[in-house]
Motif scaffolding. Structure first.
Motif, mmCIF file in Angstrom:
data_model
loop_
_atom_site.group_PDB
_atom_site.id
_atom_site.type_symbol
_atom_site.label_atom_id
_atom_site.label_comp_id
_atom_site.label_asym_id
_atom_site.label_seq_id
_atom_site.Cartn_x
_atom_site.Cartn_y
_atom_site.Cartn_z
ATOM 1 N N SER A 2 1.774 -6.888 -6.818
ATOM 2 C CA SER A 2 0.928 -5.761 -6.480
ATOM 3 C C SER A 2 0.698 -5.642 -4.975
ATOM 4 N N GLU A 36 3.272 4.734 -1.309
ATOM 5 C CA GLU A 36 3.318 4.882 -2.767
ATOM 6 C C GLU A 36 2.472 3.818 -3.464
ATOM 7 N N GLY A 37 2.582 2.582 -3.003
ATOM 8 C CA GLY A 37 1.899 1.470 -3.668
ATOM 9 C C GLY A 37 0.402 1.446 -3.476
ATOM 10 N N TYR A 40 -0.803 6.211 -3.988
ATOM 11 C CA TYR A 40 -0.470 7.000 -5.176
ATOM 12 C C TYR A 40 -0.330 6.204 -6.465
ATOM 13 N N ALA A 41 -0.080 4.911 -6.385
ATOM 14 C CA ALA A 41 0.154 4.108 -7.590
ATOM 15 C C ALA A 41 -1.134 3.908 -8.387
ATOM 16 N N GLU A 42 -0.976 3.779 -9.701
ATOM 17 C CA GLU A 42 -2.110 3.451 -10.550
ATOM 18 C C GLU A 42 -2.532 2.012 -10.276
ATOM 19 N N ASP A 47 -5.549 -6.091 -10.708
ATOM 20 C CA ASP A 47 -5.834 -5.873 -9.288
ATOM 21 C C ASP A 47 -7.320 -5.925 -8.979
ATOM 22 N N ARG A 63 -8.154 6.173 -0.092
ATOM 23 C CA ARG A 63 -7.033 6.812 -0.807
ATOM 24 C C ARG A 63 -7.228 8.322 -0.860
ATOM 25 N N ASP A 71 -8.335 7.231 -9.638
ATOM 26 C CA ASP A 71 -7.716 6.227 -10.501
ATOM 27 C C ASP A 71 -8.692 5.839 -11.604
#
Length: 188
Positions: A2, A36-37, A40-42, A47, A63, A71
């Motif tokens: 992650s 992206e990580g 935008y990533a879930e 985490d 974000r 999220d």
């Protein structure tokens, strides 16, 4: 692995130091994988242990400032952790200022929320949070399309809390000499 785990220390530092916050912005601007990580990533449940709730709150706002989506995992985590009045106000504000939520809010009925996380979250908050007046006051403070959606949900419920909200909103509108158009947008 992650990117939250890898970036946790920089995120912790960015929360308290604008120089580190700029470093984090620069890192995602320079690297598509980082963008992206982190933006935008879930976020996955695993985490959540890497940051404390106040750091997650900062990260969620960060974000959002980069046009990242809300999220669900983070919202659920922050909802459970929001035990102070300020934390609840700030969390609601995160959703009430969300671009996508505000884009969809004008056309959404008080029960048409399944397609958007922000609208679903606001509807749930309006229906389930025990202090309806607190939710209404927060919506009025942020004064966004999503706020008006929240007020429409609050005023559509048929119970004593909703009647109290409607009375408070009428008083608020009268004191500020707001017209019928505003009351209509609030579902009254």
């Amino acid at each position: 692995m992650s990117l939250i785990r890898i970036s946790a220390e920089l995120i912790r530092r960015a929360v308290v130091d604008e120089g580190y916050a700029q470093d984090l912005r620069d890192a995602v601007a320079a690297d598509q994988v980082a963008l992206e990580g982190l933006v935008y990533a879930e976020i996955v449940e695993e985490d959540l242990d890497w940051l404390v709730p106040s750091e997650w709150q900062w990260f969620a706002h960060w974000r959002q400032s980069l046009r990242g989506p809300l999220d669900e995992t983070v919202l659920r985590h922050l909802s459970l952790a929001a035990v102070t009045r300020f934390a609840r106000f700030d969390l609601r504000g995160l959703v009430l200022r969300d671009d996508r939520t505000n884009e969809l809010a004008p056309e959404a009925g008080s029960h048409e929320t399944r397609h958007d996380l922000g609208l679903r979250w606001l509807a749930h908050e309006a229906k389930e949070f025990p202090d309806s007046i607190e939710v209404a006051l927060d919506a009025l403070q942020y004064a966004t399309e999503a706020s008006w959606f929240t007020l429409r949900v609050l005023t559509s419920i048929d119970d004593e809390h909703s009647e109290e909200v409607r009375a408070q909103l009428r008083e608020f509108a009268t004191q500020r000499q707001l017209g019928e158009e505003i009351l209509h947008r609030w579902g009254m």
